[in-house]
Design a protein around this motif. Structure first.
Motif, mmCIF file in Angstrom:
data_model
loop_
_atom_site.group_PDB
_atom_site.id
_atom_site.type_symbol
_atom_site.label_atom_id
_atom_site.label_comp_id
_atom_site.label_asym_id
_atom_site.label_seq_id
_atom_site.Cartn_x
_atom_site.Cartn_y
_atom_site.Cartn_z
ATOM 1 N N LYS A 50 -13.314 7.385 -3.320
ATOM 2 C CA LYS A 50 -12.100 8.156 -3.622
ATOM 3 C C LYS A 50 -12.336 9.606 -3.233
ATOM 4 C CE LYS A 50 -11.002 9.078 -7.898
ATOM 5 N NZ LYS A 50 -10.575 8.930 -9.305
ATOM 6 N N SER A 80 -5.445 13.766 -2.300
ATOM 7 C CA SER A 80 -4.611 12.581 -2.095
ATOM 8 C C SER A 80 -5.191 11.353 -2.764
ATOM 9 C CB SER A 80 -4.467 12.299 -0.595
ATOM 10 O OG SER A 80 -5.711 11.875 -0.057
ATOM 11 N N LYS A 81 -6.409 11.491 -3.351
ATOM 12 C CA LYS A 81 -7.111 10.330 -3.932
ATOM 13 C C LYS A 81 -7.219 9.208 -2.899
ATOM 14 C CE LYS A 81 -7.320 12.326 -7.996
ATOM 15 N NZ LYS A 81 -6.628 13.578 -7.683
ATOM 16 N N ASN A 134 -2.567 8.628 -2.816
ATOM 17 C CA ASN A 134 -1.535 9.082 -3.736
ATOM 18 C C ASN A 134 -0.932 10.375 -3.181
ATOM 19 O OD1 ASN A 134 0.061 9.934 -5.820
ATOM 20 N ND2 ASN A 134 -1.580 10.129 -7.324
ATOM 21 N N ASN A 188 1.475 12.227 -4.265
ATOM 22 C CA ASN A 188 2.171 13.093 -5.218
ATOM 23 C C ASN A 188 1.563 14.488 -5.324
ATOM 24 O OD1 ASN A 188 3.948 10.994 -5.843
ATOM 25 N ND2 ASN A 188 2.603 10.203 -7.461
ATOM 26 N N GLU A 189 0.254 14.621 -5.110
ATOM 27 C CA GLU A 189 -0.375 15.928 -5.245
ATOM 28 C C GLU A 189 -0.644 16.602 -3.903
ATOM 29 O OE1 GLU A 189 -3.679 16.112 -7.904
ATOM 30 O OE2 GLU A 189 -2.871 14.545 -9.210
ATOM 31 N N VAL A 200 1.659 3.607 1.552
ATOM 32 C CA VAL A 200 0.500 4.329 1.033
ATOM 33 C C VAL A 200 -0.615 3.392 0.563
ATOM 34 C CG1 VAL A 200 1.830 6.354 0.370
ATOM 35 C CG2 VAL A 200 1.562 4.461 -1.254
ATOM 36 N N SER A 201 -0.493 2.091 0.836
ATOM 37 C CA SER A 201 -1.548 1.161 0.463
ATOM 38 C C SER A 201 -1.444 -0.094 1.318
ATOM 39 C CB SER A 201 -1.456 0.784 -1.015
ATOM 40 O OG SER A 201 -2.469 -0.119 -1.371
#
Length: 305
Positions: free
Chosen positions: A98, A102-103, A139, A141-142, A167-168
């Protein structure tokens, strides 16, 4: 003879596979503690019948609050012994990485099956195959983009206009490896009086099917070639030496690591009973070409290290 021919044929098949793609796998500095990440034929080659390993790595914690973290777990064992002391072994491994705001996550989960062929009293040929899944995701969102700047700072209310709907994704992966082992203790049950020594040489190719990933751009998880050498010798008592070398090539990335652990025996352990446990402490240094020195300390007690 047929078993030997099968292993040789598998080696020839692997050699003629070609490169493709442009992404890379996770890796650890302590390559000796990720056996199934190196070569599927290493399953079941532990000193005991069962081996379990847990790994953790963190990077850049002093630079960013979103440091890079990698976790790993490995379980392998010998399942059966044939009439000629051939061995069937298997294992399961999981590694997840990780990184950043963006993780960004890369997860690899594999099942391994291995066959160890006893050629003579102390010589073994091994072949293993590995299959599993490779999952990548992030992710969003950030994440912050330049077109979300409103003149004074970052504004999450402004549309980034970035297409991050996918995104996955999960893709299958297949790997295989072969290896040769000389060992004076492998597979023996009554070896308390024998000073363990071995030489292990292996070659593996990972991601035969070159999985195609497309989270942000179209790219392949390229074929990875790994060659390994590891040995374990007794020198002047109470010292032992455990040299190691690894060469890994994936796309345009080359990873070369070599070095050795020097092990000092604190206690030999009981030869007859199991009341007194063996113990040792090891000090080592390894070098990754054009990158870093890797110092290491190892403490061993009984079957734990």
């Amino acid at each position: 003879m047929k078993n030997i021919q099968l292993i040789i044929s598998m080696f020839i098949f692997m050699v003629f596979i070609h490169f493709s793609g442009n992404t890379q796998d996770v890796h650890f500095s302590q390559v000796w503690n990720t056996p199934l990440l190196q070569n599927p034929s290493f399953a079941g080659k532990a000193k005991g019948g069962i081996r379990a390993i847990a790994s953790y790595r963190t990077q850049w914690a002093s630079v960013t609050p979103n440091q890079f973290n990698t976790f790993g777990a490995n379980l392998d064992m010998r399942f059966s012994q044939g009439l000629k002391k051939n061995y069937l072994a298997g294992g399961i491994s999981m590694y997840t990485d990780k990184a950043g705001s963006s993780k960004m996550r890369n997860t690899l989960v594999n099942l391994t099956a291995t066959y160890h062929l006893k050629v003579s009293n102390e010589h073994f040929l091994s072949a293993g195959i590995q299959g599993g899944i490779n999952q990548k995701g992030l992710n969003p969102n950030e994440l912050r983009f330049d077109n979300q700047f409103d003149g004074t700072g970052h504004n999450t209310g402004i549309n980034s206009n970035e297409n991050l709907s996918n995104v996955s994704e999960i893709r299958p992966t297949v790997s295989a490896g072969i290896s040769y082992l000389w060992s004076n203790t492998f597979g023996q049950t009554n070896n308390r009086r024998i000073k363990e020594q071995f030489i292990n040489v292996g070659f593996a190719i990972h991601h035969f099917n070159t999985p195609r990933l497309s989270i942000l751009t179209q790219e392949n998880l390229g074929l990875k070639y790994i060659g390994n050498f590891e040995a374990y010798f007794h020198t002047s008592s109470p010292w032992k030496i455990n040299p190691l070398a690894l060469v890994a090539i994936q796309n345009k990335a080359t990873d070369i690591v070599f070095g050795s652990m020097f092990i000092y025996t604190l206690s030999q352990g009981s030869q007859i009973t199991s009341f007194n446990k063996s113990s040792s402490i090891g000090f080592g240094v390894y070098y990754r070409i054009k990158d870093a020195l890797i110092p290491a300390v190892q403490i061993q007690w009984s079957s734990f290290s």
